[in-house]
Design an enzyme around this catalytic site. Structure first.
Site, PDB file in Angstrom:
ATOM      1  N   CYS A 112      49.538  28.450  33.432  1.00  0.00           N
ATOM      2  CA  CYS A 112      49.095  27.427  34.383  1.00  0.00           C
ATOM      3  C   CYS A 112      48.495  26.210  33.683  1.00  0.00           C
ATOM      4  CB  CYS A 112      48.093  28.014  35.362  1.00  0.00           C
ATOM      5  SG  CYS A 112      48.792  29.408  36.237  1.00  0.00           S
ATOM      6  N   HIS A 252      44.152  22.883  39.036  1.00  0.00           N
ATOM      7  CA  HIS A 252      45.278  23.812  39.192  1.00  0.00           C
ATOM      8  C   HIS A 252      45.173  24.501  40.556  1.00  0.00           C
ATOM      9  CE1 HIS A 252      48.147  26.907  38.612  1.00  0.00           C
ATOM     10  NE2 HIS A 252      47.250  27.871  38.488  1.00  0.00           N
ATOM     11  N   ASN A 282      51.260  28.641  44.253  1.00  0.00           N
ATOM     12  CA  ASN A 282      50.935  28.401  42.849  1.00  0.00           C
ATOM     13  C   ASN A 282      52.238  28.261  42.057  1.00  0.00           C
ATOM     14  OD1 ASN A 282      50.160  28.542  40.184  1.00  0.00           O
ATOM     15  ND2 ASN A 282      48.882  30.366  40.417  1.00  0.00           N
TER      16      ASN A 282
HETATM   17  O1  UT7 Z   1      47.325  30.716  38.331  1.00  0.00           O
HETATM   18  C1  UT7 Z   1      46.856  31.735  37.512  1.00  0.00           C
HETATM   19  C2  UT7 Z   1      45.517  32.132  37.870  1.00  0.00           C
HETATM   20  N1  UT7 Z   1      45.543  33.023  39.022  1.00  0.00           N
HETATM   21  C3  UT7 Z   1      44.519  33.009  39.824  1.00  0.00           C
HETATM   22  O2  UT7 Z   1      43.619  32.223  39.620  1.00  0.00           O
HETATM   23  C4  UT7 Z   1      44.451  34.040  40.924  1.00  0.00           C
HETATM   24  C5  UT7 Z   1      43.059  34.612  41.020  1.00  0.00           C
HETATM   25  N2  UT7 Z   1      42.868  35.646  42.021  1.00  0.00           N
HETATM   26  C6  UT7 Z   1      42.969  35.415  43.363  1.00  0.00           C
HETATM   27  O3  UT7 Z   1      43.312  34.335  43.773  1.00  0.00           O
HETATM   28  C7  UT7 Z   1      42.539  36.518  44.307  1.00  0.00           C
HETATM   29  O4  UT7 Z   1      41.871  37.532  43.571  1.00  0.00           O
HETATM   30  C8  UT7 Z   1      43.704  37.142  45.116  1.00  0.00           C
HETATM   31  C9  UT7 Z   1      44.203  36.140  46.130  1.00  0.00           C
HETATM   32  C10 UT7 Z   1      44.820  37.571  44.172  1.00  0.00           C
HETATM   33  C11 UT7 Z   1      43.191  38.373  45.877  1.00  0.00           C
HETATM   34  O5  UT7 Z   1      42.115  37.995  46.733  1.00  0.00           O
HETATM   35  P1  UT7 Z   1      40.781  38.870  46.772  1.00  0.00           P
HETATM   36  O6  UT7 Z   1      39.906  38.289  47.780  1.00  0.00           O
HETATM   37  O7  UT7 Z   1      40.266  38.952  45.364  1.00  0.00           O
HETATM   38  O8  UT7 Z   1      41.320  40.245  47.290  1.00  0.00           O
HETATM   39  P2  UT7 Z   1      41.159  41.681  46.613  1.00  0.00           P
HETATM   40  O9  UT7 Z   1      42.038  41.761  45.401  1.00  0.00           O
HETATM   41  O10 UT7 Z   1      39.704  41.984  46.471  1.00  0.00           O
HETATM   42  O11 UT7 Z   1      41.739  42.580  47.743  1.00  0.00           O
HETATM   43  C12 UT7 Z   1      41.063  42.741  48.986  1.00  0.00           C
HETATM   44  C13 UT7 Z   1      41.899  43.647  49.846  1.00  0.00           C
HETATM   45  C14 UT7 Z   1      42.352  44.921  49.146  1.00  0.00           C
HETATM   46  O12 UT7 Z   1      42.335  45.958  50.087  1.00  0.00           O
HETATM   47  P3  UT7 Z   1      41.109  47.002  50.138  1.00  0.00           P
HETATM   48  O13 UT7 Z   1      41.068  47.619  48.769  1.00  0.00           O
HETATM   49  O14 UT7 Z   1      39.895  46.186  50.434  1.00  0.00           O
HETATM   50  O15 UT7 Z   1      41.507  47.929  51.224  1.00  0.00           O
HETATM   51  C15 UT7 Z   1      43.774  44.603  48.764  1.00  0.00           C
HETATM   52  O16 UT7 Z   1      44.554  45.775  48.667  1.00  0.00           O
HETATM   53  O17 UT7 Z   1      43.089  42.958  50.231  1.00  0.00           O
HETATM   54  C16 UT7 Z   1      44.216  43.767  49.919  1.00  0.00           C
HETATM   55  N3  UT7 Z   1      45.325  42.888  49.592  1.00  0.00           N
HETATM   56  C17 UT7 Z   1      46.144  42.397  50.528  1.00  0.00           C
HETATM   57  N4  UT7 Z   1      46.169  42.542  51.856  1.00  0.00           N
HETATM   58  C18 UT7 Z   1      47.123  41.894  52.542  1.00  0.00           C
HETATM   59  C19 UT7 Z   1      45.700  42.413  48.384  1.00  0.00           C
HETATM   60  N5  UT7 Z   1      46.768  41.609  48.526  1.00  0.00           N
HETATM   61  C20 UT7 Z   1      47.056  41.585  49.840  1.00  0.00           C
HETATM   62  C21 UT7 Z   1      48.041  40.938  50.601  1.00  0.00           C
HETATM   63  N6  UT7 Z   1      48.020  41.120  51.941  1.00  0.00           N
HETATM   64  N7  UT7 Z   1      48.972  40.134  50.040  1.00  0.00           N
END
Ligand code: UT7
Length: 329
Positions: A112, A252, A282
């Site tokens: 990125c 970004h 992204n």
């Molecule tokens: O460009 C390169 C750099 N990349 C980034 O900067 C990305 C950085 N990370 C993020 O943007 C976020 O961490 C994500 C968008 C990837 C995830 O968001 P989050 O708020 O950190 O969610 P999480 O990983 O804590 O997941 C929360 C819940 C989980 O379920 P439980 O364990 O609470 O039951 C996940 O399994 O959301 C669930 N989950 C989803 N649910 C519906 C994860 N992905 C999805 C999805 N749809 N696509």
């Protein structure tokens, strides 16, 4: 001598994939994707369309807008982690496609941060006094490494390309300062495990989906906010500026929550922050040059404006570049 951006352009594929369509592929929802990331849709390449095709569109637009001949281009630098092939480079394919007979070029792998790292590299070549016209393009076809059975990654990314022409500044503006970082200890937090020389592609790597991108989202999120905010605050401080003095901040576009948190920590008000993640997702190395090209098209930058760019990505890689805008219309 400083390097200045004289021309900007971008290209995204025609085809759009909405959150609602993705929710038919994996267990997710439009509501979850919008609220957790800010993304509503992303553009995706057509069959047989690859990174060099998007870059060639950008390169052609750049030449036309600046009224340059392909022979005027000295170097082509492409930030990408999704080249058409391991070899030849995407830069070589673009060079041939546009007939830039006098250009040499190369691809640069910084995920990125690919465009930011490329901009810094190109700027140094201009500052050397040896080169007059350098194309710097950031582009990724993320759908080529996305696992459309993994809801934690496939909802986040899209395809797209943007680029600029760098030239020597005539009036002392242009790229004023930069701070770039790499911390390889974050390598496996966001990576493609197989398909390279460590684990060449085999039937097993394909069956295991290990040639697709994997991410520890939570860990990357934390590092992204801290990395982008720290580097942005540092560059402001080094140049005796505050967030209030910045006309436009282009971070970004990985997650709207990361952008909001970064801008808040840096004292940059929301109206100065470019956010287009809703429409593109992204696009990795594409996000910053696409945003810049859109801002220029809308006339959002005038002579003397301070423009701040900031990135964070796999590697980890991150950085910030401060520009005093010079209009070349
Ligand atoms: O460009 C390169 C750099 N990349 C980034 O900067 C990305 C950085 N990370 C993020 O943007 C976020 O961490 C994500 C968008 C990837 C995830 O968001 P989050 O708020 O950190 O969610 P999480 O990983 O804590 O997941 C929360 C819940 C989980 O379920 P439980 O364990 O609470 O039951 C996940 O399994 O959301 C669930 N989950 C989803 N649910 C519906 C994860 N992905 C999805 C999805 N749809 N696509």
């Amino acid at each position: 001598m400083k390097a200045t951006i004289t021309t900007t352009a971008h290209y995204v594929p025609e085809k759009v994939l909405t959150n609602i369509e993705i929710a038919k592929l994996v267990d997710t929802s439009d509501e979850w994707i919008r609220s957790r990331t800010g993304i509503a849709q992303r553009h995706i390449v057509a069959e047989n369309e690859a990174t060099s095709d998007m870059c060639t569109e950008v390169a052609k637009q750049l030449l036309e807008k600046r009224d340059l001949s392909p022979n005027d281009i000295d170097i082509i630098i492409v930030g990408t982690v999704t080249p058409d092939h391991f070899t030849p480079s995407t830069a070589a394919i673009i060079q041939d496609n546009i007939g830039a007979a006098n250009a040499w070029g190369f691809d640069l792998s910084a995920a990125c941060s690919g465009f930011i790292f490329g901009l810094e590299t190109g700027a140094k070549f201009i500052e050397s006094g040896t080169y007059q016209h350098i194309m710097v393009i950031g582009a990724d076809t993320m759908t080529s490494i996305l696992d459309f059975t993994d809801r934690e990654t496939c909802v986040l990314f899209g395809d797209g390309a943007g680029g600029v022409i760098l030239e020597p500044s005539q009036s002392g503006g242009g790229i004023l300062d930069s701070i770039l970082h790499t911390d390889g200890s974050g390598g496996t937090s966001l990576w493609v495990p197989a398909g390279g020389s460590r684990h060449p592609a085999t039937i097993d790597t394909i069956n295991e989906h290990s040639h697709y991108i994997k991410q520890d989202g939570k860990r990357v999120f934390k590092f992204a906010v801290k990395g982008m905010a720290d580097v942005t605050q540092q560059i402001l401080k080094n140049n005796n500026l505050t967030g209030e003095k910045i006309k436009l901040f282009i971070p970004h576009q990985a997650n709207k929550r990361i952008i909001d948190a970064t801008a808040k920590r840096c004292g940059i008000s929301n109206d100065k922050v470019l956010i287009n993640i809703e429409w593109y997702g992204n696009t990795t190395a594409g996000t910053i040059p696409i945003g810049l090209s859109e801002a220029v098209e809308k006339g959002e930058l005038i002579d003397g404006d301070f423009l701040l760019l900031a990135s964070f990505g796999a590697g980890f890689t991150w950085g910030s570049i401060l520009i005093k805008w010079e209009s070349h219309l």
